[in-house]
Motif scaffolding. Structure first.
Motif, PDB file in Angstrom:
ATOM      1  N   LEU A  58       0.817  -1.204   0.000  1.00  0.00           N
ATOM      2  CA  LEU A  58       0.000   0.000   0.000  1.00  0.00           C
ATOM      3  C   LEU A  58       0.855   1.261   0.000  1.00  0.00           C
ATOM      4  N   ASP A  59       0.438   2.234  -0.799  1.00  0.00           N
ATOM      5  CA  ASP A  59       0.919   3.614  -0.725  1.00  0.00           C
ATOM      6  C   ASP A  59      -0.312   4.441  -0.372  1.00  0.00           C
ATOM      7  N   PRO A  60      -0.462   4.850   0.909  1.00  0.00           N
ATOM      8  CA  PRO A  60      -1.672   5.555   1.319  1.00  0.00           C
ATOM      9  C   PRO A  60      -1.693   7.036   0.949  1.00  0.00           C
ATOM     10  N   CYS A  61      -0.611   7.545   0.367  1.00  0.00           N
ATOM     11  CA  CYS A  61      -0.495   8.972   0.014  1.00  0.00           C
ATOM     12  C   CYS A  61      -0.095   9.130  -1.441  1.00  0.00           C
ATOM     13  N   SER A  62      -0.647   8.341  -2.303  1.00  0.00           N
ATOM     14  CA  SER A  62      -0.242   8.303  -3.705  1.00  0.00           C
ATOM     15  C   SER A  62      -0.802   9.469  -4.514  1.00  0.00           C
ATOM     16  N   PRO A  63      -0.004   9.967  -5.472  1.00  0.00           N
ATOM     17  CA  PRO A  63      -0.535  10.955  -6.402  1.00  0.00           C
ATOM     18  C   PRO A  63      -1.464  10.322  -7.445  1.00  0.00           C
ATOM     19  N   GLY A  64      -1.477   8.990  -7.533  1.00  0.00           N
ATOM     20  CA  GLY A  64      -2.405   8.330  -8.448  1.00  0.00           C
ATOM     21  C   GLY A  64      -1.819   7.111  -9.120  1.00  0.00           C
ATOM     22  N   ALA A  65      -2.673   6.397  -9.805  1.00  0.00           N
ATOM     23  CA  ALA A  65      -2.272   5.191 -10.528  1.00  0.00           C
ATOM     24  C   ALA A  65      -1.175   5.528 -11.529  1.00  0.00           C
ATOM     25  N   GLY A  66      -0.253   4.618 -11.711  1.00  0.00           N
ATOM     26  CA  GLY A  66       0.830   4.835 -12.658  1.00  0.00           C
ATOM     27  C   GLY A  66       2.022   5.546 -12.059  1.00  0.00           C
ATOM     28  N   HIS A  67       1.910   5.981 -10.808  1.00  0.00           N
ATOM     29  CA  HIS A  67       3.051   6.595 -10.148  1.00  0.00           C
ATOM     30  C   HIS A  67       4.097   5.518  -9.859  1.00  0.00           C
ATOM     31  N   TRP A  68       5.342   5.889  -9.663  1.00  0.00           N
ATOM     32  CA  TRP A  68       6.426   4.912  -9.596  1.00  0.00           C
ATOM     33  C   TRP A  68       6.652   4.245  -8.249  1.00  0.00           C
ATOM     34  N   VAL A  69       5.902   4.604  -7.206  1.00  0.00           N
ATOM     35  CA  VAL A  69       6.043   3.845  -5.963  1.00  0.00           C
ATOM     36  C   VAL A  69       5.555   2.435  -6.247  1.00  0.00           C
ATOM     37  N   PRO A  70       6.404   1.425  -6.037  1.00  0.00           N
ATOM     38  CA  PRO A  70       5.999   0.046  -6.338  1.00  0.00           C
ATOM     39  C   PRO A  70       5.026  -0.491  -5.288  1.00  0.00           C
ATOM     40  N   VAL A 124      -3.146   1.705  -3.890  1.00  0.00           N
ATOM     41  CA  VAL A 124      -2.867   3.101  -3.561  1.00  0.00           C
ATOM     42  C   VAL A 124      -4.139   3.793  -3.088  1.00  0.00           C
ATOM     43  N   PHE A 125      -3.940   4.773  -2.212  1.00  0.00           N
ATOM     44  CA  PHE A 125      -4.985   5.717  -1.852  1.00  0.00           C
ATOM     45  C   PHE A 125      -4.502   7.085  -2.296  1.00  0.00           C
ATOM     46  N   THR A 126      -5.359   7.812  -2.976  1.00  0.00           N
ATOM     47  CA  THR A 126      -5.041   9.165  -3.414  1.00  0.00           C
ATOM     48  C   THR A 126      -5.691  10.165  -2.455  1.00  0.00           C
ATOM     49  N   LYS A 127      -5.455  11.424  -2.721  1.00  0.00           N
ATOM     50  CA  LYS A 127      -6.069  12.483  -1.914  1.00  0.00           C
ATOM     51  C   LYS A 127      -7.585  12.320  -1.908  1.00  0.00           C
ATOM     52  N   ALA A 128      -8.159  11.973  -3.055  1.00  0.00           N
ATOM     53  CA  ALA A 128      -9.612  11.787  -3.158  1.00  0.00           C
ATOM     54  C   ALA A 128     -10.105  10.626  -2.292  1.00  0.00           C
ATOM     55  N   ASP A 129      -9.248   9.627  -2.067  1.00  0.00           N
ATOM     56  CA  ASP A 129      -9.617   8.472  -1.239  1.00  0.00           C
ATOM     57  C   ASP A 129      -9.495   8.758   0.256  1.00  0.00           C
ATOM     58  N   ASP A 130      -8.758   9.815   0.600  1.00  0.00           N
ATOM     59  CA  ASP A 130      -8.463  10.149   1.997  1.00  0.00           C
ATOM     60  C   ASP A 130      -7.837   8.956   2.715  1.00  0.00           C
ATOM     61  N   GLY A 131      -6.605   8.675   2.343  1.00  0.00           N
ATOM     62  CA  GLY A 131      -5.877   7.539   2.904  1.00  0.00           C
ATOM     63  C   GLY A 131      -5.806   7.526   4.414  1.00  0.00           C
ATOM     64  N   LEU A 132      -5.896   8.674   5.032  1.00  0.00           N
ATOM     65  CA  LEU A 132      -5.858   8.743   6.497  1.00  0.00           C
ATOM     66  C   LEU A 132      -7.111   8.111   7.099  1.00  0.00           C
ATOM     67  N   ALA A 133      -8.225   8.201   6.395  1.00  0.00           N
ATOM     68  CA  ALA A 133      -9.490   7.656   6.895  1.00  0.00           C
ATOM     69  C   ALA A 133      -9.686   6.182   6.524  1.00  0.00           C
ATOM     70  N   GLN A 134      -8.811   5.646   5.666  1.00  0.00           N
ATOM     71  CA  GLN A 134      -8.954   4.266   5.188  1.00  0.00           C
ATOM     72  C   GLN A 134      -8.262   3.275   6.121  1.00  0.00           C
ATOM     73  N   GLU A 135      -8.656   2.040   6.016  1.00  0.00           N
ATOM     74  CA  GLU A 135      -7.990   0.946   6.739  1.00  0.00           C
ATOM     75  C   GLU A 135      -6.735   0.570   5.957  1.00  0.00           C
ATOM     76  N   TRP A 136      -5.607   0.473   6.630  1.00  0.00           N
ATOM     77  CA  TRP A 136      -4.349   0.096   5.989  1.00  0.00           C
ATOM     78  C   TRP A 136      -4.086  -1.384   6.233  1.00  0.00           C
ATOM     79  N   ALA A 137      -3.506  -2.031   5.223  1.00  0.00           N
ATOM     80  CA  ALA A 137      -3.150  -3.436   5.362  1.00  0.00           C
ATOM     81  C   ALA A 137      -1.821  -3.690   4.679  1.00  0.00           C
TER      82      ALA A 137
END
Length: 163
Positions: free
Chosen positions: A30-42, A46-59
């Motif tokens: 998981l990348d909970p702070c991603s700029p979006g699909a296709g970004h280079w973090v392997p 991913v959670f983007t700003k629109a997903d609000d990764g802080l409010a999501q469950e991380w695994a």
């Protein structure tokens, strides 16, 4: 998506350099702070700003480069990362800040990269020197091993019970 350079009137999105991620040699769940699909973090998810990764469950195994909005805007992200307990985060090496001594020291290990980390702007250009140094924080054995073997800089394993 972190503010690593002075950028008055510009974006505060600063992406982790590819060579740093390659040196870690890991694939993340998981990348909970991603700029979006296709970004280079392997990362598989991913959670983007629109997903609000802080409010999501991380695994799983996480890579986190948190947003730095306002004073200490990264602290809630750092709290969640530490509570999750499995992954690598990159934050400012602001060793004189109260948040650093309250949160960053609760990592299992730290890695202070050699030289100036050159972050990537949203347009793909490489920024200049960051306004402050950075540190990679590890939680969990896998993360510690990745930092230790990366060759990126000074690796420091923290004592158990430091939080």
């Amino acid at each position: 998506m972190a503010e690593h350079e002075p950028c008055i009137g510009q974006s505060d999105d600063w992406y982790t350099p590819r060579d740093m991620l390659e040196a870690l040699g890991e694939r993340f769940d998981l990348d909970p702070c991603s700029p979006g699909a296709g970004h280079w973090v392997p990362a598989d998810r991913v959670f983007t700003k629109a997903d609000d990764g802080l409010a999501q469950e991380w695994a799983g195994f996480v890579f986190m480069n948190p947003p730095f909005g306002g004073r200490n805007g990264h602290v809630p992200w750092l709290e969640k990362f530490l509570q999750h307990g499995n992954g690598i985060a990159i934050v400012r090496a602001y060793t004189s800040a109260a948040w650093f001594h309250e949160y960053a020291v609760r990592a299992d290990a730290m890695l202070f990269p050699r030289g100036k980390t050159k972050f990537v702007r949203p347009d793909g250009s490489v920024g200049g020197s960051p306004g402050h140094g950075v540190v990679l924080l590890a939680k969990g054995e896998r993360a510690k091993a990745a930092l230790r073997s990366s060759g990126l800089g000074l690796f420091v394993e923290l004592e158990a019970g430091h939080d």
